[in-house]
Design an enzyme around this catalytic site. Structure first.
Site, short mmCIF file in Angstrom:
data_model
loop_
_atom_site.label_atom_id
_atom_site.label_comp_id
_atom_site.label_asym_id
_atom_site.label_seq_id
_atom_site.Cartn_x
_atom_site.Cartn_y
_atom_site.Cartn_z
N TYR A 43 5.63 26.05 9.95
CA TYR A 43 4.84 24.99 10.58
C TYR A 43 5.55 24.43 11.82
O TYR A 43 4.91 23.76 12.63
CB TYR A 43 4.58 23.84 9.61
N HIS A 103 7.39 31.66 0.75
CA HIS A 103 6.08 31.41 1.37
C HIS A 103 5.11 32.57 1.18
O HIS A 103 3.94 32.37 0.86
CB HIS A 103 6.27 31.10 2.86
N SER A 133 4.56 31.12 -3.44
CA SER A 133 3.31 30.84 -2.76
C SER A 133 2.60 32.14 -2.40
O SER A 133 3.23 33.07 -1.90
CB SER A 133 3.57 30.01 -1.49
N ASN A 134 1.31 32.18 -2.67
CA ASN A 134 0.47 33.33 -2.32
C ASN A 134 0.82 34.58 -3.11
O ASN A 134 0.69 35.70 -2.61
CB ASN A 134 0.56 33.61 -0.81
N GLN A 155 1.90 27.89 -5.16
CA GLN A 155 0.98 27.30 -4.19
C GLN A 155 0.05 28.37 -3.63
O GLN A 155 0.51 29.40 -3.13
CB GLN A 155 1.76 26.63 -3.05
N PRO A 183 -7.52 22.61 0.36
CA PRO A 183 -8.40 22.26 -0.77
C PRO A 183 -9.82 21.90 -0.36
O PRO A 183 -10.68 21.76 -1.23
CB PRO A 183 -7.68 21.05 -1.38
N LEU A 184 -10.06 21.78 0.95
CA LEU A 184 -11.41 21.53 1.44
C LEU A 184 -11.97 22.74 2.18
O LEU A 184 -13.02 22.64 2.83
CB LEU A 184 -11.42 20.29 2.35
N LYS A 225 -4.67 17.90 4.13
CA LYS A 225 -4.13 17.34 5.36
C LYS A 225 -4.84 16.03 5.67
O LYS A 225 -6.02 15.88 5.38
CB LYS A 225 -4.32 18.33 6.52
#
Length: 270
Positions: A43, A103, A133-134, A155, A183-184, A225
């Site tokens: 990020y 990650h 994650s993933n 995650q 999540p959206l 976020k």
């Protein structure tokens, strides 16, 4: 660290640009009640996230701080996983993080090459918990065979259009958190008729209903976020929404499927 130490709503901090905004965004989120902040090496905002925590009135030890190291773009011949973990701590300005994820299980990733570095950092108390994650269930099985530290969290992208039933069941069976990113679905859930119907019933927003639906699944946490005080406050309010069986059944009946984060290197594409 016990599993109940993870606040169920955290602040996701990914943005494609304007990374400096996360100093103020993190500080604001902590002011309105967040106690879980999630970032990542890729990020490129860890310095700003760390500054946001330090400049807030909340003690560092009261914030559950998680980050992720990158392996997909690291040259395969390098041996930089320990340095990557140390780099995350340095940029965040902390002695330890509460959770550090692998990650992506791609690129340099190999169980035997990568996971020992996480065990070493765990033993050295640089990372208080290890996460992945993933991963797919098969990759989770293999990781569990190589990791000595317990898996605290996995995650993945999860929302009403990508319910991840298999990974929810896996998390329950093996007693770790499933942390839902995107999540959206980057707004794709907002216009789903079933979600809008439940939102009207509860005098809530579709975003809040989607978060409440996720939180109805144990052991799921969410990291939406939020780039404003209003959105941060609205997200937290999802904790107070009690969906009944009829609401859950209606949302579960959605047959549309949509994955937002779907790179070619995603293990589900192999």
């Amino acid at each position: 660290m016990p599993r109940d130490s993870l606040p169920r709503i955290g602040l996701g901090t990914y943005s494609a640009d304007d990374r400096e905004q996360w100093t103020e965004n993190v500080r604001t989120a902590l002011e309105v009640g967040y106690r879980h902040v999630d970032t990542a090496q890729v990020y490129e905002n860890e310095r700003y996230v760390g500054e946001g925590i330090r400049s807030s009135d909340v003690d560092r030890e009261d914030v559950f701080l998680s980050t992720k190291t990158v392996h997909h773009d690291v040259p395969p011949e390098s041996e930089q996983v320990p340095q990557a973990i140390d780099g995350c701590l340095e940029r965040l300005g902390v002695d330890a993080v509460d959770l550090c994820y692998v990650h992506w299980p791609t690129g340099i990733y190999d169980h035997e090459a990568v996971l020992p570095a996480y065990d070493e950092a765990y033993e050295a108390e640089k990372i208080r918990n290890v996460g992945l994650s993933n991963f797919t269930p098969e990759l989770l099985d293999e990781a569990r065979q190589h990791l000595e530290a317990p898996i605290f969290a996995h995650q993945v992208e999860m929302h009403p259009l990508l319910p991840q039933e298999e990974l929810v069941d896996y998390a329950r069976e093996h007693d770790h958190w499933l942390v839902a990113y995107s999540p959206l679905a980057q707004g794709a859930v907002f216009d789903v008729p079933e979600i809008r119907e439940v939102a009207e019933k509860h005098d809530a927003s579709p975003a809040q209903i989607s978060l409440a639906w996720l939180l109805s699944h144990d052991p799921v946490a969410v990291i939406p976020k939020a780039s404003s005080r209003e959105h941060a406050t609205q997200n937290l309010a999802a904790l107070e929404i009690d969906l009944d069986d009829e609401d859950l059944a209606l949302i579960d009946s959605i047959d549309r499927r949509h994955r937002v984060i779907d790179p070619d290197h995603g293990p589900w594409n192999r």
